[in-house]
Write a protein that holds these residues in place. Structure first.
Motif: not given
Length: 165
Positions: A28-37, A53-57, A41-51
């Motif tokens: 799941i961390a890999m999935l979140f990492s890829t999605g967050t990345g 979550w990636t770190l937590i996972l 890249i698309a500069k969608v502000p929610s990338f910070r929140k998903y980052g």
């Protein structure tokens, strides 16, 4: 299997209630990492929140449960830097450090570069086969050996037919 005996690399069993969550969190961390990345890249502000979550996972799966798996399998909690050269521990540590950096750098200001970098690093880390140069029980000595030193042992060099004999 007399001609090519089966070698078991570990000395203890890992309970499913530890191994299952470890594997699940790491995937799941890999999935979140890829999605967050991709969000970064698309500069969608929610990338910070998903980052975050990636770190937590990654922390749960790799930094907490990973050493517990290692303890059950080899009797050692951590065999990476600074205690050894286990590649699995070290690559987990590298990925964790890059994701921690990405989260910290994005706390007050959007800096998508760090998130993309962390996502790429995690992808590269996951591209390295699990347990390559990892811990292994040496049945002759009873010692757990790990890291690049495992690869460089004379026994393994002879096995790979790299010796001058």
């Amino acid at each position: 299997m007399k001609e090519s005996p089966l070698v078991i690399r570990f000395k203890g069993g890992v309970p499913g209630y530890i191994l299952g969550p470890h594997i699940l969190f790491m995937f799941i961390a890999m999935l979140f990492s890829t999605g967050t990345g991709l969000l970064a890249i698309a500069k969608v502000p929610s990338f910070r929140k998903y980052g975050i979550w990636t770190l937590i996972l990654l922390t749960a799966g790799g930094i907490i449960l990973g050493p517990i798996v290692q303890k059950f399998a080899f009797g050692e909690l951590w065999t990476g830097v600074p205690f050894g050269w286990d590649l699995t521990d070290n690559k987990t540590l590298i990925a964790f450090l890059f994701w921690a950096l990405a989260v910290v750098m994005n706390l007050k200001k959007e800096r998508p570069f760090y998130t993309v970098l962390a996502a790429v690093i995690l992808l590269l880390v996951y591209s390295i086969p699990h347990s390559l140069f990892g811990s292994e029980l040496d049945y002759e000595t009873g010692q757990v050996i790990q890291g690049i030193f495992l690869f460089l042992t004379i026994k393994n060099i002879k096995f790979l037919n790299l010796s001058a004999a």
